[in-house]
Design an enzyme around this catalytic site. Structure first.
Site, short mmCIF file in Angstrom:
data_model
loop_
_atom_site.label_atom_id
_atom_site.label_comp_id
_atom_site.label_asym_id
_atom_site.label_seq_id
_atom_site.Cartn_x
_atom_site.Cartn_y
_atom_site.Cartn_z
CD GLU A 179 42.46 31.75 45.29
OE1 GLU A 179 43.16 30.84 45.78
OE2 GLU A 179 42.86 32.90 45.11
CB CYS A 192 46.47 32.08 44.70
SG CYS A 192 45.66 33.19 43.55
#
Length: 501
Positions: free
Chosen positions: A260, A297
């Protein structure tokens, strides 16, 4: 109490060299430096543990996950104390993140108890079928083997030592070797102590879990290249993640790398919604941008609006909401410096205008706000790159067609958001098929910084948001990363896995 050592298959092991932690405040601690040799010991122990751990019952593994959650909760005060020191995060944030961490451990315990994740299928034998008989076929998901997990810098609990990657891999029946993040080694060690205590109480093989602290680049490379590692979970930067991904692909036996890697998480503010509640949207965006110093994020770094008076009012309201936000401590000195470099890169972009430029030094971050035309944004690909911190960029487009062009030009994202009212439905219907191809999660009339741990959550997306668009690192579907389907043809019951008997 901290030992400053690695946890290798149930033993606390010191290294020849040490490194000092760099806390935002509080005492400095010394920790052993990881080495490729320690990685090899941990991985070999994980492989030794795999046969017995993979064959444990779902109930036994569920009890293990519940026990880890209990042991983490029992160390809650110690985790909060050192976590706030190492990261600068407030105690309430650490306590909330600890609840998320133990919650997802218990969620996976419930998930594997139910057994649906096994996806069991049975095609009964048809011995009299013409022209050929059909054999008895049974299929189910089985664990893949030892898994490597890299701790994340921005989530010292929920995406680190006992975070979602570790929880889902253990739930699947895969031993785990964690490379701890050097930004919060003390927090990582206390969590590792909790996992080891739970392992002992459940009488499991000591190789089920190991933690290797710190170390240079060679430690991470040794971990992903070890021939006994079967998959990797990673949350971090695009550069670091891509380098490890390439190493996994270049192995003699390539393995999946579930990375990720970040996202700008664009929001599209459609005309009716912007006209009706532009000020409220600006205030909500400012709050989302600055939450946790923007170190998420899923931080929504870009807002796309159609140029005009409503866009003017939105920009003014966003600036007014951001101006009084005080400096916040970032997780590391390196992150603070990278944020300042990102601010300067955006400020130097083609056609970029500054609405709010602030100065910060050392480990502090203050908000910044810029705007640019859709034409200039489309011409300057650097403006589409993530800035990790409380920075917002407003893209003013000429019309709905240019808004569609912005959506079409996007790289892969973790999230995309539509702010819309009923009058915006037609434009929303046009944008949605585009955004479905760009992001793993699409929101309406919200902000993406909260990621619910649930069955339906997807935290991932097309590259570069993540390296595998078919996977998620949050939610119960994340267990599928550590499983593979196996078909059993005409096997007698005595040889079938227990979940098929």
């Amino acid at each position: 109490m901290l030992t400053g050592k690695h946890l290798i298959a149930g033993d606390w092991v010191a290294g020849a060299a040490t490194f000092a932690s760099t806390p935002a405040h509080g005492p400095v601690h010394e920790f052993s430096v990881g080495t490729p040799a320690l990685v090899a010991q941990a991985v070999e122990a994980a492989e030794a543990a795999f046969p017995s751990f993979a064959s444990t019952s779902r109930e036994d593994r569920a009890r293990f996950l519940d026990a880890i959650a209990d042991e983490i909760d029992a160390r809650g005060d110690a985790i909060t104390e050192i976590g706030t020191q190492e990261t600068g995060l407030p105690a309430a944030r650490l306590q909330g993140e600890r609840g998320r961490t133990t919650g997802q451990l218990r969620l996976f315990a419930s998930h594997i108890r139910a057994g649906d994740y096994l996806d069991r299928r049975h095609d009964a034998a048809l011995p009299d079928r013409q022209p050929l008989p059909r054999p008895d076929l049974r299929m189910m998901q089985r664990p893949i083997g030892p898994v490597a997990v890299f701790g994340a810098s921005n989530f010292p609990l929920a995406f680190s030592v006992a975070g979602g990657d570790t929880a889902s891999a253990l739930a699947a029946g895969c031993p785990v070797v964690v490379k701890g993040h050097s930004a919060h080694p003390g927090t990582g060690e206390i969590v590792a102590q909790a996992i080891d205590a739970a392992r002992k109480s459940c009488n499991l093989h000591p190789g089920v879990f190991s933690l290797v602290q710190g170390g240079k680049r060679d430690v991470g490379e040794a971990l992903v290249q070890h021939p006994l590692i079967r998959a990797v979970g990673f949350t971090g930067s695009l550069g670091g993640g891509r380098a490890l991904y390439d190493l996994c692909a270049a192995r003699p036996d390539p393995i999946p790398f579930f990375g990720e890697l970040g996202s700008v998480n664009p929001m599209f503010l459609l005309p009716a919604a912007l006209s009706a509640r532009g000020e409220a949207l600006a205030k909500g965006w400012a709050g989302s941008l600055t939450m946790g110093a923007g170190q998420f994020c899923t931080n929504p770094g870009i807002a796309v609006v159609i140029d005009g008076p409503e866009a003017d009012a939105f920009a003014a309201a966003a600036k007014a909401a951001l101006e009084p936000v005080a400096a916040q401590t970032m997780l590391t000195d390196g992150m603070a410096e990278a944020y300042r470099q990102g601010r300067d890169r955006v400020a130097a972009g083609t056609g970029v205008r500054s609405l709010l430029t602030t100065m910060c030094d050392q480990r502090q971050a203050t908000p910044n706000l810029f705007e640019v035309s859709g034409t200039d944004w489309l011409a300057d690909h650097m403006l589409a790159e993530e800035v990790f911190g409380p920075l917002g960029l407003i893209i003013r487009v000429k019309d709905a067609a240019e808004m569609e062009a912005i959506a079409s030009s996007l790289q892969g994202q973790l999230t995309c958001t539509l702010h819309l009212d009923d009058a915006d439905t037609a434009l929303g219907q046009t944008l949605l098929p585009i955004l479905e191809r760009k992001a793993g999660r699409i929101l309406a009339n919200g902000f993406p910084t909260g990621v619910e741990v649930a069955d339906a959550m997807v935290h991932g997306g097309p590259y570069p948001a993540s390296t595998n668009f078919g996977a998620t690192s949050v939610g119960t579907l994340s267990i599928r990363r550590w499983l593979r389907p196996v078909c059993y043809q005409n096997l007698p019951d005595a040889l079938l896995p227990a979940d098929f008997r």
